[in-house]
Enzyme design. Structure first.
Site, PDB file in Angstrom:
ATOM      1  N   SER A  86       0.802  -1.231   0.000  1.00  0.00           N
ATOM      2  CA  SER A  86       0.000   0.000   0.000  1.00  0.00           C
ATOM      3  C   SER A  86       0.831   1.275   0.000  1.00  0.00           C
ATOM      4  CB  SER A  86      -0.942  -0.002   1.209  1.00  0.00           C
ATOM      5  OG  SER A  86      -0.177  -0.100   2.378  1.00  0.00           O
ATOM      6  N   THR A 188      -1.379   3.555   4.520  1.00  0.00           N
ATOM      7  CA  THR A 188      -0.497   4.707   4.277  1.00  0.00           C
ATOM      8  C   THR A 188       0.566   4.814   5.361  1.00  0.00           C
ATOM      9  OG1 THR A 188      -2.400   5.937   3.478  1.00  0.00           O
ATOM     10  CG2 THR A 188      -0.532   7.265   4.208  1.00  0.00           C
ATOM     11  N   THR A 206       1.758   7.057  -0.089  1.00  0.00           N
ATOM     12  CA  THR A 206       0.853   5.912  -0.261  1.00  0.00           C
ATOM     13  C   THR A 206       0.660   5.570  -1.739  1.00  0.00           C
ATOM     14  OG1 THR A 206      -1.348   5.090   0.328  1.00  0.00           O
ATOM     15  CG2 THR A 206      -1.232   7.355  -0.404  1.00  0.00           C
ATOM     16  N   ARG A 216      -8.141   8.570  -9.169  1.00  0.00           N
ATOM     17  CA  ARG A 216      -8.519   8.908  -7.786  1.00  0.00           C
ATOM     18  C   ARG A 216      -7.282   9.332  -6.966  1.00  0.00           C
ATOM     19  NH1 ARG A 216      -7.077   7.060  -2.382  1.00  0.00           N
ATOM     20  NH2 ARG A 216      -8.862   7.404  -1.042  1.00  0.00           N
ATOM     21  N   THR A 239      -4.449   8.226   8.278  1.00  0.00           N
ATOM     22  CA  THR A 239      -4.430   7.008   7.468  1.00  0.00           C
ATOM     23  C   THR A 239      -5.866   6.509   7.348  1.00  0.00           C
ATOM     24  OG1 THR A 239      -3.510   4.767   7.291  1.00  0.00           O
ATOM     25  CG2 THR A 239      -4.023   5.541   9.492  1.00  0.00           C
ATOM     26  N   GLY A 240      -6.111   5.696   6.333  1.00  0.00           N
ATOM     27  CA  GLY A 240      -7.456   5.152   6.175  1.00  0.00           C
ATOM     28  C   GLY A 240      -8.126   5.683   4.921  1.00  0.00           C
TER      29      GLY A 240
HETATM   30  N1  GLY Z   1      -5.311   7.510   3.120  1.00  0.00           N
HETATM   31  C1  GLY Z   1      -4.811   7.219   1.852  1.00  0.00           C
HETATM   32  C2  GLY Z   1      -5.816   7.148   0.799  1.00  0.00           C
HETATM   33  O1  GLY Z   1      -7.006   7.210   1.035  1.00  0.00           O
HETATM   34  O2  GLY Z   1      -5.417   7.026  -0.334  1.00  0.00           O
END
Ligand code: GLY
Length: 331
Positions: A86, A188, A206, A216, A239-240
């Protein structure tokens, strides 16, 4: 500095002068910088991979590096990890089979650099650093970011890692997409730190949510969402599921709450609470925040249980469990 520490330092200075030591050895210098870190340097970063990132960041600080160098080089360790699915080039691809990278950093003076939707570059955070240092801009994206990277000596390496190839083939069987932000499909690295002089910096990088739509961009490269640094107050990172973080300007919100005197822990809790109010499906997603203030207090909070972070402080580097809004998932 505690009076006891001051006393010890004064005693050793007196002893050193009395012994008339002519010069300070290299080992002495190193020990002194290590002591400086022990006296106030703090590094914290998201998830288990943060442990290795912290080690590098501490090494840079101990060698007298700038906080922003420490943050950058810390997360570079994770960007180069071929097993990390990731962050960096071994990340899972988007739904069209492309690994697209997002990264940013912010220094102790509030300067910032960012890249989004960058393909095939091992260290997007280093491209973000160049955007900060060499351009009048904050953010470069896609083709332009790639062109800038190549012009500055970066090389492009495309293709999927064996693990990502396999996961993508598996995903194509159903092509179903429901981002959760769980550690298994997203983690991330956000790394924030304070050096022993009280200066803050941070970096965030990330490959984004696995199997996201092509094009995106998440919160990680967005200053104020995935990362914010203000050396007068402190710093925060996220993160998330980035969409939820962007919608509340998560990291900026936390720093501004800390500016009002709210502790990092309560500020992280408030940001998660804000998501739970604004985001109908909050029980189905994960978001985690980390924060650090001028006093060296740390905050960590997430929606779901299971969010871990690495904390390097006073000579130790430990994996910690963050408290969460939901205690057993979806309650
Ligand atoms: N938090 C990283 C993402 O949504 O790409």
């Amino acid at each position: 500095m505690s009076s006891r520490r001051k006393f010890i330092r004064n005693v050793s200075l007196t002893a050193a002068s009395a012994a008339l030591i002519p010069s300070i050895t290299k080992a002495d210098k190193k020990r002194r910088v290590e002591q400086l870190l022990a006296e106030g340097g703090i590094v914290l970063s998201t998830w288990k991979h943060g442990l290795n990132a912290n080690v590098k960041a501490v090494e840079i600080l101990n060698n007298g590096g700038r906080p922003v160098d420490a943050a950058q080089q810390g997360v570079m360790v994770v960007e180069s990890d071929p097993t990390n699915t990731s962050v960096g080039l071994a990340g899972y691809p988007d739904r069209d089979g492309h690994v697209t990278l997002d990264a940013c950093l912010m220094d102790e003076f509030g300067n910032a650099g960012s890249v989004t939707f960058l393909e095939g570059i091992e260290h997007p955070v280093s491209v973000a650093r160049l955007v900060m240092d060499k351009t009048p801009h904050v953010m470069l994206s896609g083709e332009g970011a790639l062109q800038f990277a190549l012009l500055n000596g970066f090389t492009q390496r495309k293709g999927l890692s064996p693990q990502a190839k396999q996961a993508y083939a598996e995903w194509l069987k159903t092509s179903s997409y429901k981002p959760t932000g769980e550690a298994k499909d997203h983690d991330t690295i956000g790394l924030i730190l304070r050096d022993s002089r009280g200066n803050f910096s941070g970096a965030c990088t990330t490959s984004g949510l696995a199997f996201k739509m092509h094009g995106r961009v998440g919160d990680s490269p967005i200053i104020g969402a995935g990362l914010f640094v203000d050396s007068e107050v402190g710093t925060a990172t996220a993160t998330g599921v980035g969409e939820a973080v962007i919608k509340i300007c998560g990291s900026h919100l936390i720093v501004e709450l800390m500016r009002l005197g709210i502790s990092p822990q309560r500020a992280c809790e408030e940001a998660v609470k804000r998501i739970s109010i604004k985001q109908k499906n909050y029980k189905d997603i994960q978001v985690g925040f980390l924060a650090l203030n001028k006093a060296g207090e740390v905050g960590a909070f997430s929606i779901q249980p299971g969010f871990q972070y690495a904390l390097a402080k006073e000579g130790k580097n430990d994996l910690m469990d963050a408290a969460s809004l939901l205690t057993v998932g979806k309650n």
